[in-house]
Design an enzyme around this catalytic site. Sequence first.
Site, PDB file in Angstrom:
ATOM      1  N   SER A   1       0.526  -1.622   0.047  1.00  0.00           N
ATOM      2  CA  SER A   1      -0.256  -0.102  -0.665  1.00  0.00           C
ATOM      3  C   SER A   1       0.652   1.480   0.032  1.00  0.00           C
ATOM      4  CB  SER A   1      -0.744   0.006   1.195  1.00  0.00           C
ATOM      5  OG  SER A   1      -0.350  -0.116   2.905  1.00  0.00           O
TER       6      SER A   1
ATOM      7  N   THR B   1     -39.471  26.714 -10.057  1.00  0.00           N
ATOM      8  CA  THR B   1     -40.588  25.373  -9.886  1.00  0.00           C
ATOM      9  C   THR B   1     -40.537  24.633 -11.068  1.00  0.00           C
ATOM     10  OG1 THR B   1     -42.301  25.355  -9.923  1.00  0.00           O
ATOM     11  CG2 THR B   1     -41.425  26.009  -7.576  1.00  0.00           C
ATOM     12  N   HIS B   2     -40.039  23.455 -10.892  1.00  0.00           N
ATOM     13  CA  HIS B   2     -40.023  22.467 -12.170  1.00  0.00           C
ATOM     14  C   HIS B   2     -39.436  22.970 -13.361  1.00  0.00           C
ATOM     15  CE1 HIS B   2     -43.327  20.329 -10.506  1.00  0.00           C
ATOM     16  NE2 HIS B   2     -43.642  21.429  -9.647  1.00  0.00           N
TER      17      HIS B   2
ATOM     18  N   SER C   1     -13.271  28.346 -26.915  1.00  0.00           N
ATOM     19  CA  SER C   1     -13.308  26.284 -27.650  1.00  0.00           C
ATOM     20  C   SER C   1     -12.240  27.217 -28.743  1.00  0.00           C
ATOM     21  CB  SER C   1     -14.766  26.679 -28.408  1.00  0.00           C
ATOM     22  OG  SER C   1     -14.473  26.356 -30.061  1.00  0.00           O
TER      23      SER C   1
ATOM     24  N   LYS D   1     -17.436  31.521 -28.611  1.00  0.00           N
ATOM     25  CA  LYS D   1     -17.855  30.450 -27.074  1.00  0.00           C
ATOM     26  C   LYS D   1     -16.967  31.109 -25.681  1.00  0.00           C
ATOM     27  CE  LYS D   1     -19.519  26.461 -27.654  1.00  0.00           C
ATOM     28  NZ  LYS D   1     -20.333  25.812 -27.179  1.00  0.00           N
TER      29      LYS D   1
ATOM     30  N   GLU E   1     -18.302  22.994 -14.984  1.00  0.00           N
ATOM     31  CA  GLU E   1     -19.345  22.365 -15.245  1.00  0.00           C
ATOM     32  C   GLU E   1     -18.257  20.586 -14.838  1.00  0.00           C
ATOM     33  OE1 GLU E   1     -20.045  21.387 -20.247  1.00  0.00           O
ATOM     34  OE2 GLU E   1     -19.110  23.599 -19.571  1.00  0.00           O
TER      35      GLU E   1
ATOM     36  N   TYR F   1      -9.716  -6.151  12.740  1.00  0.00           N
ATOM     37  CA  TYR F   1      -9.186  -6.289  11.192  1.00  0.00           C
ATOM     38  C   TYR F   1      -8.789  -6.683  10.657  1.00  0.00           C
ATOM     39  CZ  TYR F   1      -5.827  -4.150   8.180  1.00  0.00           C
ATOM     40  OH  TYR F   1      -5.025  -3.936   6.483  1.00  0.00           O
TER      41      TYR F   1
ATOM     42  N   GLN G   1      -7.119  -2.251   3.954  1.00  0.00           N
ATOM     43  CA  GLN G   1      -6.339  -1.567   3.033  1.00  0.00           C
ATOM     44  C   GLN G   1      -6.901  -0.398   2.179  1.00  0.00           C
ATOM     45  OE1 GLN G   1      -1.967  -2.620   2.942  1.00  0.00           O
ATOM     46  NE2 GLN G   1      -2.780  -2.984   0.842  1.00  0.00           N
TER      47      GLN G   1
ATOM     48  N   LYS H   1      -8.121   3.397   1.958  1.00  0.00           N
ATOM     49  CA  LYS H   1      -7.249   4.627   2.114  1.00  0.00           C
ATOM     50  C   LYS H   1      -7.271   5.900   0.567  1.00  0.00           C
ATOM     51  CE  LYS H   1      -4.141   3.352   4.800  1.00  0.00           C
ATOM     52  NZ  LYS H   1      -4.837   1.477   4.610  1.00  0.00           N
TER      53      LYS H   1
END
Length: 464
Positions: free
Chosen positions: A29, A161-162, A283, A289, A296, A323, A328, A331
Amino acid sequence: MTKLKQSNAMWGGRFSAGPDAVMEAINASIGFDKRLARQDIAGSRAHAQMLAACGIISDSDAEAIGEGLLTVLSEIEGGTFQFKVELEDIHMNVEARLTELIGAPAGRLHTARSRNDQVALDFRMWVRDQCDAVEAGLLALIAAFLDQAEAGADMVMPGFTHLQVAQPVTWGHHMMAYVEMFGRDLSRVRDARARMNECPLGAAALAGTSFPIDREMTAEALGFARPAANSLDAVADRDFALEFLGLASICATHLSRFAEELVIWSSAQFRFVTLSDRFSTGSSIMPQKKNPDAAELVRAKVGRINGALIGLLTVMKGLPLTYSKDMQEDKEQVFDAADALMLAMAAMAGMVQDLRPNRDVLEAAAASGFSTATDLADWLVRALGMPFREAHHVTGALVKMAEDKGCDLPELSLEEMQKVHSSINQSVYDILGVYNSTASRASYGGTSPDQVASQIARWRGALA
Ligand code: ARG
């Protein structure tokens, strides 16, 4: 004593052959848990001091261990430390280097300890540090939203709304909705931090130890509120990481919702806001653009964070106490989710700081879609004593009339309105404007500029 030839420096006594290469690859690890180095060394230093204070090792050994560990830390931070896959993980890499540096006393460090409580400690401290970082990130984000809310406390915009225009609201009110969300995230991260703040060190492999250790001492030295009360639970518990991922997922969900609004609002169709060049891209083919890439990406980061939550829940599900090596796998996903969340919060704070709402566009949009129809219905109730159901009906007929004429409600003449209901009078025009509408919604938590101002003041006071 005869020196035995060993296949492994840590447990070679019972083994006659070294591991297969694939075994080494699946078992190691160190590639990722090197991120726990600082916590590992802090834990070991506290442990060594405690062992000496309890008379389990000598003061001079503890001192050599403490000094040696500081050297190891500076090698790691300076980038000169040689991480070795054959030493499996951060714990054994550090201990092996300590042995090279100080010799025999290093072999006493692991008294009354196991890698099971060691890794539980390191990872818990790492997640605890992340809670502090997330808290700071949230405070910066909330500050940015508060500034936006203050600057536009009385600016009007459509409330949806909607994703259909519903009623006019204030820009400040919309910003403050996010302050509430991130405020709950803040309280969640503080709660989670307080709950995880119990020290597993001293649970040893699983059952505790026969050495006369002082768990209060190590807990205190490492900033914990108390030692964990059950040694089995102390090494088996990963709730703290799950809670962290849970709060990270919820916070990332909140981020994604405002990110989505920014993407919509900055489009040519909406033009509600202008994003700064600092958080936009162009762009390669279309010169006109300006893309909301940061928004995003913030919207998308929730994907990997939710993935980490489901991933770790799935790893932990059904694991018998205590354990298992499965753990392991706890993480990498937490590291990745924490990094993603910190980046998303920082990007969002920057975007919100720079965000410019387009007041005129917002105002025109706020008045569109018969957004004050509810104000009209409420007026019919208040001024004419009409039951709300009838007022709803009358208003519907007026909306239909305006729609057929292709105009907005305030553009209907009094004569036209009186065709629908003869008692309607001139004062109806007082309530059809968007500013009247928002100012009138002064109920606690409502959209009126006064309410928004008092919520801003409450939050500023609470965060001061
Ligand atoms: N690298 C291990 C982990 O991350 C450390 C604990 C190993 N313990 C053990 N009993 N093999 O979980």
